[in-house]
Design an enzyme around this catalytic site. Sequence first.
Site, PDB file in Angstrom:
ATOM      1  N   SER A  40       0.871  -1.186   0.000  1.00 52.70           N
ATOM      2  CA  SER A  40       0.000   0.000   0.000  1.00 52.70           C
ATOM      3  C   SER A  40       0.902   1.228   0.000  1.00 52.70           C
ATOM      4  O   SER A  40       0.935   2.011   0.938  1.00 52.70           O
ATOM      5  CB  SER A  40      -0.916  -0.011   1.220  1.00 52.70           C
ATOM      6  OG  SER A  40      -0.177   0.075   2.412  1.00 52.70           O
ATOM      7  N   HIS A 152      -3.293  -6.016   2.625  1.00 56.73           N
ATOM      8  CA  HIS A 152      -2.421  -7.072   3.147  1.00 56.73           C
ATOM      9  C   HIS A 152      -3.159  -8.377   3.399  1.00 56.73           C
ATOM     10  O   HIS A 152      -2.602  -9.319   3.954  1.00 56.73           O
ATOM     11  CB  HIS A 152      -1.757  -6.627   4.458  1.00 56.73           C
ATOM     12  CG  HIS A 152      -0.856  -5.449   4.275  1.00 56.73           C
ATOM     13  ND1 HIS A 152      -0.394  -4.693   5.323  1.00 56.73           N
ATOM     14  CD2 HIS A 152      -0.328  -4.892   3.153  1.00 56.73           C
ATOM     15  CE1 HIS A 152       0.375  -3.720   4.862  1.00 56.73           C
ATOM     16  NE2 HIS A 152       0.428  -3.826   3.552  1.00 56.73           N
ATOM     17  N   GLN A 160      -6.408  -1.612   7.373  1.00 61.68           N
ATOM     18  CA  GLN A 160      -5.290  -2.485   7.010  1.00 61.68           C
ATOM     19  C   GLN A 160      -4.657  -3.189   8.209  1.00 61.68           C
ATOM     20  O   GLN A 160      -4.262  -4.339   8.116  1.00 61.68           O
ATOM     21  CB  GLN A 160      -4.240  -1.643   6.271  1.00 61.68           C
ATOM     22  CG  GLN A 160      -3.015  -2.389   5.813  1.00 61.68           C
ATOM     23  CD  GLN A 160      -2.081  -1.479   5.039  1.00 61.68           C
ATOM     24  OE1 GLN A 160      -2.299  -1.183   3.879  1.00 61.68           O
ATOM     25  NE2 GLN A 160      -1.031  -1.005   5.688  1.00 61.68           N
ATOM     26  N   GLU A 161      -4.547  -2.459   9.344  1.00 62.74           N
ATOM     27  CA  GLU A 161      -3.806  -3.023  10.470  1.00 62.74           C
ATOM     28  C   GLU A 161      -4.499  -2.727  11.797  1.00 62.74           C
ATOM     29  O   GLU A 161      -4.816  -1.576  12.090  1.00 62.74           O
ATOM     30  CB  GLU A 161      -2.385  -2.436  10.519  1.00 62.74           C
ATOM     31  CG  GLU A 161      -1.631  -2.672   9.221  1.00 62.74           C
ATOM     32  CD  GLU A 161      -0.286  -1.955   9.156  1.00 62.74           C
ATOM     33  OE1 GLU A 161       0.225  -1.513  10.211  1.00 62.74           O
ATOM     34  OE2 GLU A 161       0.236  -1.824   8.044  1.00 62.74           O
ATOM     35  N   GLU A 202       1.568  -9.488   7.020  1.00 63.49           N
ATOM     36  CA  GLU A 202       2.412  -9.086   8.140  1.00 63.49           C
ATOM     37  C   GLU A 202       2.285 -10.040   9.325  1.00 63.49           C
ATOM     38  O   GLU A 202       2.623  -9.699  10.457  1.00 63.49           O
ATOM     39  CB  GLU A 202       2.104  -7.638   8.543  1.00 63.49           C
ATOM     40  CG  GLU A 202       2.434  -6.674   7.392  1.00 63.49           C
ATOM     41  CD  GLU A 202       2.346  -5.206   7.755  1.00 63.49           C
ATOM     42  OE1 GLU A 202       1.793  -4.881   8.832  1.00 63.49           O
ATOM     43  OE2 GLU A 202       2.830  -4.385   6.963  1.00 63.49           O
ATOM     44  N   ASP A 239      -3.812   1.134  11.687  1.00 60.78           N
ATOM     45  CA  ASP A 239      -3.380   1.778  10.454  1.00 60.78           C
ATOM     46  C   ASP A 239      -4.519   1.587   9.463  1.00 60.78           C
ATOM     47  O   ASP A 239      -4.731   0.486   8.955  1.00 60.78           O
ATOM     48  CB  ASP A 239      -2.079   1.180   9.915  1.00 60.78           C
ATOM     49  CG  ASP A 239      -1.644   1.856   8.614  1.00 60.78           C
ATOM     50  OD1 ASP A 239      -2.324   2.814   8.194  1.00 60.78           O
ATOM     51  OD2 ASP A 239      -0.638   1.426   8.029  1.00 60.78           O
ATOM     52  N   GLU A 282      -3.173   5.636  12.298  1.00 61.36           N
ATOM     53  CA  GLU A 282      -2.310   5.986  11.166  1.00 61.36           C
ATOM     54  C   GLU A 282      -3.145   6.103   9.894  1.00 61.36           C
ATOM     55  O   GLU A 282      -4.078   5.317   9.688  1.00 61.36           O
ATOM     56  CB  GLU A 282      -1.257   4.880  11.031  1.00 61.36           C
ATOM     57  CG  GLU A 282      -0.278   5.039   9.885  1.00 61.36           C
ATOM     58  CD  GLU A 282       0.682   3.850   9.850  1.00 61.36           C
ATOM     59  OE1 GLU A 282       1.001   3.285  10.923  1.00 61.36           O
ATOM     60  OE2 GLU A 282       1.100   3.468   8.749  1.00 61.36           O
ATOM     61  N   ASP A 309       1.651   8.382   7.418  1.00 57.76           N
ATOM     62  CA  ASP A 309       2.503   7.441   6.682  1.00 57.76           C
ATOM     63  C   ASP A 309       2.509   7.852   5.206  1.00 57.76           C
ATOM     64  O   ASP A 309       3.410   8.554   4.757  1.00 57.76           O
ATOM     65  CB  ASP A 309       1.982   6.009   6.892  1.00 57.76           C
ATOM     66  CG  ASP A 309       2.656   4.991   5.988  1.00 57.76           C
ATOM     67  OD1 ASP A 309       3.682   5.299   5.384  1.00 57.76           O
ATOM     68  OD2 ASP A 309       2.140   3.842   5.885  1.00 57.76           O
ATOM     69  N   LYS A 334       9.766   5.149   7.518  1.00 59.38           N
ATOM     70  CA  LYS A 334      10.082   3.993   6.677  1.00 59.38           C
ATOM     71  C   LYS A 334      11.295   4.343   5.832  1.00 59.38           C
ATOM     72  O   LYS A 334      11.220   5.236   4.971  1.00 59.38           O
ATOM     73  CB  LYS A 334       8.906   3.683   5.746  1.00 59.38           C
ATOM     74  CG  LYS A 334       7.696   3.056   6.443  1.00 59.38           C
ATOM     75  CD  LYS A 334       6.523   2.991   5.479  1.00 59.38           C
ATOM     76  CE  LYS A 334       5.417   2.056   5.946  1.00 59.38           C
ATOM     77  NZ  LYS A 334       4.198   2.216   5.120  1.00 59.38           N
ATOM     78  N   HIS A 362       8.513  -1.211   9.564  1.00 65.06           N
ATOM     79  CA  HIS A 362       8.841  -2.160   8.492  1.00 65.06           C
ATOM     80  C   HIS A 362       7.990  -1.826   7.269  1.00 65.06           C
ATOM     81  O   HIS A 362       7.199  -0.878   7.273  1.00 65.06           O
ATOM     82  CB  HIS A 362       8.527  -3.584   8.965  1.00 65.06           C
ATOM     83  CG  HIS A 362       7.057  -3.813   9.200  1.00 65.06           C
ATOM     84  ND1 HIS A 362       6.475  -5.047   9.240  1.00 65.06           N
ATOM     85  CD2 HIS A 362       6.030  -2.930   9.417  1.00 65.06           C
ATOM     86  CE1 HIS A 362       5.185  -4.926   9.445  1.00 65.06           C
ATOM     87  NE2 HIS A 362       4.894  -3.659   9.560  1.00 65.06           N
ATOM     88  N   ARG A 363       8.095  -2.651   6.204  1.00 64.64           N
ATOM     89  CA  ARG A 363       7.153  -2.652   5.090  1.00 64.64           C
ATOM     90  C   ARG A 363       6.453  -4.011   5.081  1.00 64.64           C
ATOM     91  O   ARG A 363       6.920  -4.955   5.713  1.00 64.64           O
ATOM     92  CB  ARG A 363       7.861  -2.446   3.742  1.00 64.64           C
ATOM     93  CG  ARG A 363       8.596  -1.143   3.588  1.00 64.64           C
ATOM     94  CD  ARG A 363       7.793   0.089   3.922  1.00 64.64           C
ATOM     95  NE  ARG A 363       6.579   0.288   3.153  1.00 64.64           N
ATOM     96  CZ  ARG A 363       6.409   1.189   2.196  1.00 64.64           C
ATOM     97  NH1 ARG A 363       7.413   1.985   1.880  1.00 64.64           N
ATOM     98  NH2 ARG A 363       5.242   1.350   1.582  1.00 64.64           N
ATOM     99  N   SER A 364       5.357  -4.095   4.328  1.00 63.74           N
ATOM    100  CA  SER A 364       4.663  -5.395   4.279  1.00 63.74           C
ATOM    101  C   SER A 364       5.515  -6.458   3.584  1.00 63.74           C
ATOM    102  O   SER A 364       5.412  -7.638   3.891  1.00 63.74           O
ATOM    103  CB  SER A 364       3.302  -5.241   3.603  1.00 63.74           C
ATOM    104  OG  SER A 364       3.423  -4.581   2.367  1.00 63.74           O
ATOM    105  N   LYS A 385       6.716  -0.517  14.650  1.00 60.06           N
ATOM    106  CA  LYS A 385       5.737  -1.506  14.184  1.00 60.06           C
ATOM    107  C   LYS A 385       6.444  -2.388  13.175  1.00 60.06           C
ATOM    108  O   LYS A 385       7.045  -1.906  12.211  1.00 60.06           O
ATOM    109  CB  LYS A 385       4.463  -0.859  13.628  1.00 60.06           C
ATOM    110  CG  LYS A 385       4.570  -0.139  12.326  1.00 60.06           C
ATOM    111  CD  LYS A 385       3.163   0.080  11.738  1.00 60.06           C
ATOM    112  CE  LYS A 385       3.225   0.500  10.295  1.00 60.06           C
ATOM    113  NZ  LYS A 385       1.906   0.629   9.663  1.00 60.06           N
TER     114      LYS A 385
HETATM  115  P1  PGA Z   1       3.059  -1.219   3.149  1.00 63.55           P
HETATM  116  O1  PGA Z   1       2.170  -1.191   4.458  1.00 63.55           O
HETATM  117  O2  PGA Z   1       4.443  -1.605   3.535  1.00 63.55           O
HETATM  118  O3  PGA Z   1       2.361  -2.247   2.289  1.00 63.55           O
HETATM  119  O4  PGA Z   1       2.991   0.173   2.556  1.00 63.55           O
HETATM  120  C1  PGA Z   1       2.635  -0.703   5.670  1.00 63.55           C
HETATM  121  C2  PGA Z   1       1.893   0.532   6.080  1.00 63.55           C
HETATM  122  O5  PGA Z   1       0.991   1.029   5.361  1.00 63.55           O
HETATM  123  O6  PGA Z   1       2.202   1.076   7.133  1.00 63.55           O
HETATM  124 ZN    ZN Z   2       0.659   2.725   6.941  1.00 65.53          ZN
END
Ligand code: PGA
Ligand code: ZN
Length: 425
Positions: A40, A152, A160-161, A202, A239, A282, A309, A334, A362-364, A385
């Site tokens: 994403s 994800h 997403q999270e 994740e 998130d 987020e 983000d 990131k 991190h990243r996914s 995270k």
């Molecule tokens: P991504 O997701 O690494 O797929 O961008 C992580 C996030 O959105 O924080």
């Molecule tokens: Zn994010």
Amino acid sequence: SIEFVGAREILDSRGNPTVEVEVILDDGSEGRAAVPSGASTGAFEAVELRDGGKRYGGKGVSKAVLGVIDQLGPELVGYDASEQRLVDQAMLDLDATDNKAKLGANAILGVSLAVAHAAAQSAELPLYRYIGGPNAHTLPVPMMNILNGGAHADSDVDVQEFMIAPIGASTYRDALEQGVSVYHALKSVLKKQGLSTGLGDEGGFAPSLPRNVAALELIATAIESAGLKLGTDIGLALDVASTEFFDAKAGTYGFEGKQLSADEMIAIYEEWLAAFPIVSIEDPLAEDDWAGWSGLVSKVGADVQVVGDDLFVTNVERLRRGIDEKAANALLVKVNQIGSLTETLDAVDLAHRAGFACMMSHRSGETEDTTIADLAVATNCGQIKTGAPARSDRVAKYNQLLRIEEDLDDAARYAGASAFPRFAA
Ligand code: PGA
Ligand code: ZN
């Protein structure tokens, strides 16, 4: 000084190629780093160079690897590896684009991080201390993403999270153990309710749920069944990654089958904040909905961390606007969004000086590389995270933090609730 820079194509946690770089110094010190990759991704991120064509479905990184070997490496030979800022600037000059489109942020970041690792080894210091100095001593709250949705997961969950934040523990080791107990309890809760216990990208569970709020309810149940107290032991965090379901043409959010305005999204967040001890949200609004962000912060910013983000993409220019417009009160960090260690540290520095919190991330798509664990301690940012406490690509970072806590010994301090001043107060 730098004697050799090599690179190769390896695989990430989704089975996609990524760049790994090795740096060797003239004193024999070596550094290695592997680059993560998002799903994403924000539109304003630095460019990830991919080959296109048939190989690996177009996702090969052989061009980025060649750029390291033929261009970046030869340029850097002879540089003092401890001059990180000069090394990174030399790479930016060689690329000479605004967004690292020529050589690729994946190539440049790989070299940047590998140089730091080599310099740390040469200085005979662990990476966190080499970068952070003697005051690097804060173990971050592990923001564990135990229920995955959005891009994800293969479910209908929009958010997403769904993360848990063990804010009541007194050490990082205890915090991690609490997180694991909730993760395992959640699996039992899902099983009992006949829901899927398959995992998302994740490492969190990825059940299909009727409403997004059901995820919060399931996690609250899991926390209680693990014998922990919701709110005092464990806070919740989200998130939303709302850019993924924002329709830029219509200016609406496609959420739970309806088209909602920013104000309607904010009303939903206010409901959730009233019902659950949420410490952090987020990307509640889309990456260019600056007015929506400022509106949310003016309403709830005193009570909850609002993290940018996709909004900031670890970019000081975008962060500066966010500070001016009070569009958030925290920065997600990131390394591959901006593509060098120097620029990452500049973003953290600017955020902290403006009174913004920082969450290392991190990243996914990840690898066994653990650099971000050291960066979290080096910057004393107090939050990281890096997914669920399961799957080696995620656990590698949590494990590295256990080693760092052990290395710091009595000097170690666990951030706990203090990472979220608004919540702790
Ligand atoms: P991504 O997701 O690494 O797929 O961008 C992580 C996030 O959105 O924080
Ligand atoms: Zn994010």
